[in-house]
Structure formats: C-alpha cells, structure tokens
Design a protein around this motif. Sequence first.
Motif: not given
Length: 579
Positions: A39, A42, A44, A62, A66-68, A131-134, A136
């Motif tokens: 994570e 990569s 986001t 961070r 999976r939350r940035h 941003h989530g997994r990708s 935004s």
Amino acid sequence: MFWGRSPRYKRLADNHPGCASLIKMAKLGILVAVALFLEAASGTSLGVVYTEGGMVQGENIRLGFRRHMDVFRGVPFADIPGRFEKPKRHPGWDGIMKATDFRKRCLQVNLLMSDTRGSEDCLYLNIWVPHGRSVSTDLPAMVWIYGGGFLAGGSMGANFLDNYLYSGQEIADRGNVIVVTLGYRVGTLGFLSTGDSDMPGNYGLWDQQAAIAWVHRNIRSFGGNPDTITIFGESAGAASVSFQTLTPHNKGLFKRAISQSGVALCPWAINKNPRRFAEEIALKVNCPTDQKMAACLKMTDPAVLTLAGSLSLTCSADSPVVENLLLSPVVDGDFLPDQPQNLFHNAADIDYIAGVNNMDGHLFTGLDVPSINSHLVDTPVEDVKRLLASYTREKGKAGLENAYSTYTSTWGSNPNKETIKKTIVEIGTDYIFLVPTQAALYLHAANATTGRTYSYLFSEPNRMAGIGRPYPSWMGADHADDLQYMFGKPFTTPLAYWPRHRDVAGYMIAYWTNFARTGDPNKGELSVPVAWPRFLSTGHQYLEINSDMKKGAVGQKMRMRYVHFWTSILPNLGINISE
C-alpha cells in the motif's frame, strides 16, 4: 507460504500446540506487513499538479488502510493585491511550487485591537483531496469562506497545537469531498469605501469571487468536478456566501451554497453610509476629506490604516456592538448592482441552505448587557427596553412600544430573572441573525427555478453551559458553536468531547456533504438521522440539529410571530397603508 512449507516449523506445531497459535500470528503479521508495504509503495497521490499558474506539489498523508489525502497549503489564486483594487490573476511561476506551508492571513487587527497581524500578500487557498483505493476524480468541491465581522479571520481559523479550526481533513475524509479554504482582505483594506468610483469598496468580496473562479477553472486537476462546487461560510463568511449568490458576476461558477448564521439581509451586512465612515478613517490617519481623500488613503501606511478601522468595544444596550460593525460590503453598482433584497433572481438556480444557532445573539448581547451572564446580578427590565429602543430607533416611540409588547407578551405579571435574561438573548438572536435569515429563505424560495431551499436551527447546548461563568445554565448554541462540529473536532480531539458531540458532528458532515454532492442533504454517500424537508413558500419547514434528533426535529414557521413583527409590522409603522 513460508511457514506452511517448512518441515521444522510443522514439527514444532505438531509437538507443541501452543506454538501453533504463535505461528499463525507470525503468518498474519507477515501478511499485514506485506500489505502495508504494497500500500505504501502504491500510495494514492496526485503527485505534482498542473494549475494555470504552474506546477504545485502538496503533502500526501496516510489516514488508514487504503485511505490517503493530498493536502495543498498556500496555493496562490491571485497576485499580491493593489491597495483598494480588485484582485488580479497571478503571473505564474517556474518549476514546482512546494505547497506545504500555510500562508499568512490578510493584514488585520489583533484580538485586543492594539496592533496588527498578517500581510498584504495573502490571496492563497488550501486544498484537501481524499483518496481511496485509487486517485480520486470528479469529486464535489466545498469552498469555505471564514467569518470575523469583515474585520478579522483567516483561511485556517484559530490554531491550538497545530489543530486548526478550519482544517478540511475531517469533512473531506468522512464526506468524500474536496475542501478548499481561502483568504480574503478584511478590515479597512478589504471594505473601506468612499461611496464612489475613487474607492468603491467590496475588495474582500472580489477576493472571494476570484478564489471561487480559480477553483472553477482548476479543480479538475485536483480530482474535482467544476460543475459540483458548493460555497459555505459562517457569520460574515455566511453573509459573504449570500452576497456571492446574489452578484451577477458568479453565473455558472458554483451550484450550491450554505450560509451558517449570516445572510446579505442582516443589519450588519451592508454599510449604508460608507462615505461618512471613510471620512472618519481619513481624519484618524491625517488625510483630507475632500477630493484628495482617496489618493491620500492609498498612500497611507497599511498597518496605520488597518488600526484606524478598529471596532469600538465600548458598547451598551443604548449603543449595541452590532451597530459598530461598519467595515462591511456596500451597494457599489458593480459587485452589488442593487440592494440585496432585489437581487435574489440571480440565485434562482442555486441550491441553498441557510440557518442559525438558537442563541446566536448571546455573544453580542452579552457585551451590550453583561448582567445576562451573571448568576448573582439581576437584569433590569429597563435593559430590555433600551436594547429594543436601539434596534427600533428609526421608528421612534411606536417602534419601541410594539417591540416591547411583542417580546413580553408571554411574561405574565412577574417575570423571573432568567426569563428577562433569555428574552434579551432572543431579541439579539432575532434581530441580528434569525429574522434576516428567514427573510432570505423566503426570497430564495420565491425566486427559485431549479434551486432548492433548506432551513435549519442548530440547538446543541454550549459545552460550557451550567459549568459556571461565563455561560448560564440555560445557554443554548452560541454564535460560532456550530463550527467545531461541522469541521469534525469531536473526531479530531475525541478526549475533549462526549459521544453525543461526535453524533452532532457526524450529522452535520453527513447533511452538508450529501447536499454538496446531490443538492439534497438527505441523499448521498452518508446516512442521516432525520429526513430534512425542503423549505417551500407554503410550509416554511426547517430541521432542528442537535444530538437528540428524532421525528420531532422537523418544525415549521420558525419563530413566526417575531419574524412577522420585524419584517411586516415594524417596517409599516408610521406609514398609512391605505394610501
């Protein structure tokens, strides 16, 4: 994989059952570590963002698995402004601008009004992008305009140990929206006007408008949708939001607006005699008051000019503090081509939420009549009459008599001291905030074509109520009490709040961000506790927001008797309606 294939560790697990759980935990630890590594590798982020002025790079933080979030601090939206001039576009820059530090607030008086702080180089904004997994894309954007009586304030608000009041992080993260906060000129440099083309005024409103236009032009680069922009603000910022919906200069730049405790119709929102006040300032700084006044003021030291616009804090029921807020917008024939009440057709397509706190007037009437906050000192009935006489001065004796009978009709023959104190707060709340807000909602609903209208009353009691000074036990929501909840402070600093405060914060963020996303506070990515009905020209329904929201949270015709008095009865006193 490694553990399962190793004969040695398999024998250990078989012969020592206690080891099996340790081995499983170790497996889990490796899997978590690998997941976190992947994570992080990569993470986001928007990285370097291209704007009209050049490239900017913020800070990526961070927030969780999976939350940035990308945070851009101090992005210029206009050039350093000329003295008493409209803002101009920024000339741009070479290379990559590191947008990692907040910039100074605009030049203004300090809290004690004994000195100045800030800088004339202050037209910057801050952006929070979740941003989530990708990375935004196409997110709604919410643009915050701060309050401060048009005299003070900054894009980040009060700061305690780097915990800024106007940090957009909680709203952006929980509501999945982009949050933008902006700086604008205040005080003398933002709103002094000679009442003519020499110094027309409204420079602070033009700064806000420039920032909104910049967001509309550039927000797509930050993952935002330029067609889903909401402006929102509190107090003077809320009145500013109202002005931005009414000016013809914003057509198509934003879709929605939220005014918290302030609208363009408030008695403090327009300076009706700017020339007189400009002459007072000129005399303070040794400038002439003739045709050379504007030229002299433009050459005067900016700190001296700013201090000359200080607010007089010697207020009383006879000279209430609200009457001293003279550095405010003016009807200039440009930004405001007419009186605000005649400009609501410009907001016909804008979805609009407006509301007040149920004791918004307490902050002001507590300065005018200090005894309302004392457990030991009675507030004389004469103070009620003196405050009402100030607010109804233009209508003379008839105004005072009608107002007094309206506000004392429920007293009975022997009102207790708490009743008298609360009545003074109600008078201030109605006159300064509630009645003008209701009038603005009526006008918005009456002029709306596609625009939807929503009304609210925020009534979560002040956290100091009942603890003792400076707040009495009967205290409701004071002016600005809503800000900490709307910006999610009960989540940011949980030890300073009770669970019910987190409920209130969750409700506000849900309603506000749903509205920004869909134009309907009930529909969006977050669930809400009570359905909020639209404010229509017939029912005048509103939502009461607090920690105990049930079906009874919806009301209608908020304080109708008092709204009717201030908007219909008082203006017609001394007028022969049959003519």
